[in-house]
Enzyme design. Structure first.
Site, PDB file in Angstrom:
ATOM      1  N   SER A 143      35.267  37.374  41.847  1.00 36.95           N
ATOM      2  CA  SER A 143      36.508  37.915  41.280  1.00 36.95           C
ATOM      3  C   SER A 143      37.471  36.758  41.057  1.00 36.95           C
ATOM      4  CB  SER A 143      37.129  38.894  42.281  1.00 36.95           C
ATOM      5  OG  SER A 143      38.469  39.192  41.923  1.00 36.95           O
ATOM      6  N   TYR A 156      39.547  42.003  50.828  1.00 37.54           N
ATOM      7  CA  TYR A 156      38.808  41.778  49.577  1.00 37.54           C
ATOM      8  C   TYR A 156      38.940  40.318  49.145  1.00 37.54           C
ATOM      9  CZ  TYR A 156      37.524  42.650  44.605  1.00 37.54           C
ATOM     10  OH  TYR A 156      36.948  42.633  43.355  1.00 37.54           O
TER      11      TYR A 156
HETATM   12  C1  BGC Z   1      39.786  43.812  41.424  1.00 39.47           C
HETATM   13  C2  BGC Z   1      40.673  44.695  40.615  1.00 39.47           C
HETATM   14  C3  BGC Z   1      41.813  43.903  40.010  1.00 39.47           C
HETATM   15  C4  BGC Z   1      41.301  42.689  39.295  1.00 39.47           C
HETATM   16  C5  BGC Z   1      42.413  41.822  38.759  1.00 39.47           C
HETATM   17  C6  BGC Z   1      39.364  42.630  40.622  1.00 39.47           C
HETATM   18  O1  BGC Z   1      38.587  41.794  41.420  1.00 39.47           O
HETATM   19  O2  BGC Z   1      38.633  44.533  41.825  1.00 39.47           O
HETATM   20  O3  BGC Z   1      41.182  45.722  41.434  1.00 39.47           O
HETATM   21  O4  BGC Z   1      42.531  44.701  39.071  1.00 39.47           O
HETATM   22  O5  BGC Z   1      40.513  41.920  40.171  1.00 39.47           O
HETATM   23  O6  BGC Z   1      43.428  41.620  39.689  1.00 39.47           O
END
Ligand code: BGC
Length: 255
Positions: A143, A156
């Site tokens: 991410s 996360y």
């Molecule tokens: C998350 C989302 C978020 C995006 C941008 C992703 O990794 O799962 O919830 O909107 O990143 O911030």
């Protein structure tokens, strides 16, 4: 067809980015194993999409944070298709709370699925690839938050930050086996993980304001990069993260 003759497992492939990657891999000629969790019916949509154009696919249920279930996932794939060439660590979960109020059981689960899971899956896949002796590809769906802090999302972000270093470290270790390991770091992609934001137009507007391209990404846009990283073309690419975020990381702030 850039993945002709390859066997690929995609974790968490019943929806979202995982589904997009599984379908695209099959279109590129790969035989695909759809990992899912929960009822078998959740995998039906991905399977139907792949079968609609004659792709070869099976579904196997496995919780990526459970090493026995992961061993079974690899064994079933090899039993069905004879080998494993590509694994995509896509399965992920996310819930948000202020850090000081974050329930620890939820925090542990997020880290288990998003970080311990990819470690277990990558280890099991690497053992199989080493045994086969002809290299392999590990692609992790990370991410922008492997780099970018996001308030209310500490476990996360911590898991994705860990995935960044897991990738870098095992890329170095596995290079001698010709197994490459890379991360894709998506930004805001239109998938069920962000259903809460999609349901709140004011919040969605704030998020879009953080993205120079000013829109959600689509799973298929992530899948194109996954195909490249999984293909023979990416033979000299390892240990890196490729962001696909509409420019989000180049813009300061967090909504
Ligand atoms: C998350 C989302 C978020 C995006 C941008 C992703 O990794 O799962 O919830 O909107 O990143 O911030």
């Amino acid at each position: 067809m850039r993945l002709q003759g390859k066997v690929a497992i995609v974790t968490g492939a019943s929806t979202g980015i995982g589904q997009g990657i599984a379908v695209r891999f099959a279109r590129e000629g790969a035989v695909v194993v759809v990992d899912y969790i929960g009822e078998a019916s959740v995998a039906e949509a991905t399977i139907a999409k792949i079968e609609s154009f004659g792709g070869r696919v099976i579904a196997v249920r496995a919780d990526v944070s459970d090493s026995e279930q992961v061993a079974n996932l690899i064994a079933e794939s090899v039993k069905s298709f004879g080998k494993l060439d590509i694994i995509v660590n896509n399965a992920g979960i996310e819930t948000k709370h202020d850090f000081v109020d974050f329930p620890l059981n939820e925090a542990r689960k997020i880290i288990n699925v998003n970080l311990v899971g990819p470690l277990i899956v990558a280890q099991a896949a690497a053992r199989q690839m080493i045994k086969q002796g002809h290299g392999g590809r590990i692609v992790n769906i990370s991410s922008v938050h492997e780099d970018l802090p996001m308030p209310t999302n500490a476990p996360y972000c911590a898991a994705k930050g860990g995935l960044r270093m897991l990738t870098r470290t095992i890329a170095v270790e596995l290079a001698k086996h010709n197994i490459t390991v890379n991360n894709i770091g998506p930004g805001a992609v239109y998938t069920p993980i962000d259903a809460d934001i999609q349901a709140q137009p004011e919040l969605e507007k704030l998020l879009m304001a953080e993205i120079p391209l000013n829109r959600w990404g689509q799973p298929d846009e992530v899948a194109g990069l996954a195909v490249y990283l999984a293909s023979d073309e990416a033979s000299y690419v390892t240990g890196s993260t490729y962001f696909i975020d509409g420019g989000m990381l180049r813009q300061a702030g967090s909504y």
